[in-house]
Design an enzyme around this catalytic site. Structure first.
Site, PDB file in Angstrom:
ATOM      1  N   CYS A  11      13.033  11.571   7.094  1.00 20.44           N
ATOM      2  CA  CYS A  11      13.282  11.032   8.690  1.00 20.44           C
ATOM      3  C   CYS A  11      14.911  10.777   9.214  1.00 20.44           C
ATOM      4  O   CYS A  11      14.687  11.420  10.225  1.00 20.44           O
ATOM      5  CB  CYS A  11      12.799   9.282   8.258  1.00 20.44           C
ATOM      6  N   GLU A  67       9.878   1.423  11.078  1.00 17.44           N
ATOM      7  CA  GLU A  67      10.349   2.616  10.982  1.00 17.44           C
ATOM      8  C   GLU A  67       9.509   3.429  10.700  1.00 17.44           C
ATOM      9  O   GLU A  67       8.702   3.959  10.312  1.00 17.44           O
ATOM     10  CB  GLU A  67      11.464   2.343   9.787  1.00 17.44           C
ATOM     11  N   GLU A  83       8.985  16.594  15.405  1.00 20.55           N
ATOM     12  CA  GLU A  83       9.265  16.025  13.698  1.00 20.55           C
ATOM     13  C   GLU A  83       8.667  17.071  12.859  1.00 20.55           C
ATOM     14  O   GLU A  83       7.006  16.716  12.988  1.00 20.55           O
ATOM     15  CB  GLU A  83       9.303  15.056  13.562  1.00 20.55           C
ATOM     16  N   LYS A 115       1.067  -0.876  -0.094  1.00 16.07           N
ATOM     17  CA  LYS A 115       0.144   0.218   0.373  1.00 16.07           C
ATOM     18  C   LYS A 115       1.232   1.288  -0.089  1.00 16.07           C
ATOM     19  O   LYS A 115       1.467   1.945   0.886  1.00 16.07           O
ATOM     20  CB  LYS A 115      -1.052  -0.123   1.483  1.00 16.07           C
TER      21      LYS A 115
END
Ligand code: NAD
Length: 504
Positions: A307, A272, A404, A196
């Site tokens: 990331c 992750e 973040e 996906k």
């Protein structure tokens, strides 16, 4: 030394010409064919110019079920899972060659779907994606099972077996690379895979899946289901025939997946997730200008949508002002503009809502009274571009140091002692990347052991290779991708005991 391959398309006009003759995939890829998912679609708006570049199939729960059942059928038929490992490797190697041959088209699709500059897509994202497929293709027939010494009179075998159907859910910031950190490892070990991709970025992966059929991958071994995360992603995560789930994306969604797994078949989930990586600079760094150039790169590459972005610059107080001035100079060198222009080094953010969030975070930082030495909270009117922003004197507990942002926003924090640097680095819920710049080898080792992160870079940033694990700790996740270790989550360990003394 070999000269690196480069695209033959060197001007904006070359890329526009390619655009004019490229058909964009819009259907899902299921059982080796295009699948319209009942005709429902979602518009895909390109961050390049705000136009709808595709109306992508929008699956529902039944479509996901059909794709998973097809993948399971292929697994049980053994047309992929029972091939000799060498034969699976050959298909993966052919796939890598085909992707390489279509690199211009794939870089174009990346630029259209998420605004990645074509040169970055071509030279970084696709190179890594293709190399990862090659690496697993070459590895797969060189793996060994174990036969431990065990007991006298008995032979113990420890074998690794494929799990069946692997569900993979991937983000939009590196649509090809991050998908290929998962797909070839899962396929190499004999599984079928249902992917996906992020709602914003299915195009490059759909085209790659079509090319996998040309490479000889049997129908059903790789399915791509498209649509929203809350419907398609959740249906995949909840499906009882999905044996394991591998995810790259936000911590928020990662936590939901653990719940879905618990509520369905207790499938293992590898995650992750996000990061707020510290980049620590000591005055004895071997080359402060190189460190500053890399610090600028670490927060602005891919428009900061990384990331592992080095979004917390933790710099010694004695060199702070000079170092920050150098970082700003390197950030100012970016060529911000059209992702189809090969001269562009920084494209737009991936979609309007995300651009708004990033600008909002800059606004909040200013409102909290933190000093901004570069950038602004004004929305640009020429597209979804955000110029790099640099805050100094950032409070280690503040939102700017903890949240973040996933854009080109650098928070500068200062320290005076090594202990203080470690405390600031570890003052985060995340633990993905980290870097230390020092010429003192003992200090580098000391810090490397104490920093809570899955990856530590010394006098470099974002070093990586197919042979080395990639992953995080704490809220950045668990269960690394890449390397031989990346295979572990796609197999289960089985032990077999054989009596070699005769019947007893
Ligand atoms: P996201 O979590 O919003 O989406 C990731 C994927 O999950 C997408 O495919 C999305 O459609 C799907 N999804 C969304 N809601 C879902 C649900 N309820 N159930 C199942 N699936 C769902 O993340 P994003 O915005 O695409 O990517 C940015 C995030 O990814 C950042 O936090 C970034 O740090 C992280 N990231 C981590 C790594 C890493 O390797 N650690 C790499 C890249 C990005």
């Amino acid at each position: 030394m070999t000269t690196p391959r480069v695209s033959k398309l060197t001007t904006l006009d070359d890329w526009l010409e390619l655009r004019s003759r490229t058909t964009v995939p819009e259907a899902m890829w299921v059982d080796g064919a295009w699948d319209q998912a009942g005709g429902r679609t979602l518009p895909l708006v390109s961050p390049r110019d705000g136009t709808v570049v595709a109306n992508v199939a929008s699956a529902d729960v039944e479509d996901v079920d059909r794709a998973v059942r097809g993948a399971r059928r292929t697994f049980e038929q053994g047309v992929w899972s029972s091939l000799e490992p060498r034969e699976r490797g050959e298909v993966l190697l052919r796939w890598a060659e085909l992707l390489d041959a279509h690199r211009d088209e794939l870089a174009l699709l990346l630029a259209l779907e998420m605004g990645k500059p074509v040169n970055v897509g071509w030279n970084v994202e696709l190179r890594t994606a293709i190399n990862t497929i090659r690496w697993y293709g070459e590895l797969v027939d060189k793996l060994y099972d174990e036969s431990p010494r065990g007991r006298n009179g008995a032979l113990a075998l420890v074998t690794r077996e494929p799990l069946g159907v692997v569900g993979a859910i991937t983000p939009w910031n590196f649509p090809m690379t991050l998908a290929m950190f998962k797909i070839p490892a899962a396929l190499a070990t004999g599984n079928s895979v249902v992917v996906k991709p992020a709602t914003q970025t299915p195009l490059s992966l759909l085209r790659a899946a079509e090319l996998s059929a040309q490479a000889g991958l049997p129908p059903g071994a790789l399915q791509i289901v498209t649509g929203s995360g809350s419907v398609v992603g959740a249906a995949l995560a909840r499906h009882p025939d999905v044996a394991t789930l591998t995810f790259t994306g936000s911590t928020e969604v990662g936590k939901k997946l653990l719940t879905y797994a618990g509520e369905s078949n207790a499938k293992p989930v590898s995650l992750e997730l996000g990061g707020k990586s510290p980049n620590i600079v000591f005055p004895d760094a071997p080359d402060l200008d190189q460190a500053a150039e890399v610090a600028a790169w670490a927060v602005s590459f891919n428009s900061g949508q990384m990331c592992t972005a080095g979004s917390r610059l933790v710099v010694h107080e004695d060199i702070r002002d000079d170092f920050v001035a150098r970082v700003v100079k390197h950030l100012e060198a970016h060529v911000i503009g059209d992702p189809l222009d090969p001269a562009t080094t920084m494209g737009p953010l991936a979609y309007a809502g995300h651009r708004d969030d990033v600008v909002d975070e800059i606004r909040k930082g200013i409102a909290a009274g933190t000093a901004l030495v570069m950038g602004s909270d004004e929305k640009r009117d020429d597209g979804l571009y955000v110029s790099p922003a640099v805050f100094i004197d950032v409070d280690p507990d503040s939102r700017l140091a903890q949240h973040e942002i996933f854009g080109p926003v650098l928070s500068v924090l200062t320290f005076s002692t090594e202990e203080e640097a470690i405390a600031i680095a570890n003052n985060s819920d995340y633990g993905l990347g980290s870097a230390i710049w020092t010429a003192d080898l003992s200090r580098a080792h000391r810090l490397s052991r104490r920093i809570e992160a899955g990856m530590v870079w010394v006098n470099c940033y974002e070093e990586g290779d197919s042979s080395v694990p990639f992953g995080g700790q704490k809220l950045s996740g668990h269960g690394a991708d890449r390397s031989v270790h990346g295979l572990e989550k796609y197999t289960s360990l089985k032990t077999t005991w054989i009596n070699i003394e005769g019947a007893s």
